[in-house]
Write a protein that holds these residues in place. Structure first.
Motif, PDB file in Angstrom:
ATOM      1  N   ASP A  89       0.862  -1.178   0.000  1.00 18.35           N
ATOM      2  CA  ASP A  89       0.000   0.000   0.000  1.00 18.35           C
ATOM      3  C   ASP A  89       0.907   1.240   0.000  1.00 18.35           C
ATOM      4  N   ARG A  90       1.005   1.913  -1.156  1.00 18.06           N
ATOM      5  CA  ARG A  90       1.901   3.072  -1.289  1.00 18.06           C
ATOM      6  C   ARG A  90       1.552   4.160  -0.272  1.00 18.06           C
ATOM      7  N   ARG A  91       0.279   4.470  -0.119  1.00 20.77           N
ATOM      8  CA  ARG A  91      -0.118   5.535   0.811  1.00 20.77           C
ATOM      9  C   ARG A  91       0.311   5.204   2.237  1.00 20.77           C
ATOM     10  N   GLU A  94       4.040   5.773   2.540  1.00 22.12           N
ATOM     11  CA  GLU A  94       4.356   7.206   2.603  1.00 22.12           C
ATOM     12  C   GLU A  94       3.993   7.780   3.974  1.00 22.12           C
ATOM     13  N   ARG A 126       9.758  -0.453   0.322  1.00 22.35           N
ATOM     14  CA  ARG A 126       8.462  -0.827  -0.257  1.00 22.35           C
ATOM     15  C   ARG A 126       8.154   0.042  -1.472  1.00 22.35           C
ATOM     16  N   ILE A 127       8.362   1.348  -1.324  1.00 25.08           N
ATOM     17  CA  ILE A 127       8.099   2.272  -2.434  1.00 25.08           C
ATOM     18  C   ILE A 127       9.018   1.959  -3.605  1.00 25.08           C
ATOM     19  N   LEU A 130       7.624  -0.904  -5.533  1.00 27.30           N
ATOM     20  CA  LEU A 130       6.504  -0.450  -6.349  1.00 27.30           C
ATOM     21  C   LEU A 130       6.986   0.319  -7.583  1.00 27.30           C
ATOM     22  N   ASN A 131       7.930   1.228  -7.386  1.00 29.48           N
ATOM     23  CA  ASN A 131       8.442   2.016  -8.510  1.00 29.48           C
ATOM     24  C   ASN A 131       9.146   1.139  -9.533  1.00 29.48           C
TER      25      ASN A 131
END
Length: 136
Positions: A89-91, A94, A126-127, A130-131
């Protein structure tokens, strides 16, 4: 290409268990690659992307800190958390960075600082997974 068995275990599930071509993970000394026939070893795993090559295709996974052992043609990874990109979960990641930075700004002890820094590293990893996955 010769294959070997990879098991990735977390406290709540058997995350992965299959024959693979290659594993790349980040250890305390940097990136380490494992292929079939690797000598027996034990290593620490740093939080970050872990890359698995199976049937000639690469998949990326987020892995928290943990341990790897290679013995008898099997690599066993024991980590607190492992997540496929679609599970991240990106949000939430962050928001974890924002919370950890606030803890650093108001730290009460050295251990608060190190825990917050580790939380930032996990969220950033994690980010990154995703990237990296968005570009494939």
């Amino acid at each position: 290409m010769a294959t070997f068995r990879l098991e990735i275990l977390t406290p709540d599930r058997r995350f992965f268990d299959d024959q693979i071509d290659m594993l790349i993970f980040t250890g305390s000394e940097g990136e380490i690659g494992v292929m079939a026939g690797h000598i027996p070893m034990a290593a620490t795993i740093e939080a970050g992307p872990m890359r698995i090559k199976k049937d000639g295709e690469w998949k990326e996974v987020f892995s928290s800190e943990g341990f790897l052992s290679i013995m008898d043609g099997t690599a066993r990874v024991l980590v607190q958390t492992a997540e496929w990109p679609e599970e991240i979960d990106r949000r939430r990641a962050e928001e974890a960075i924002v919370r950890a930075n606030a803890r650093i700004a108001h730290q009460r002890s050295r251990s608060d600082f190190f825990r917050a820094r580790a939380a930032i590293a996990r969220a950033m990893a994690r980010i990154k997974v995703l990237n990296d996955t968005d570009h494939h």
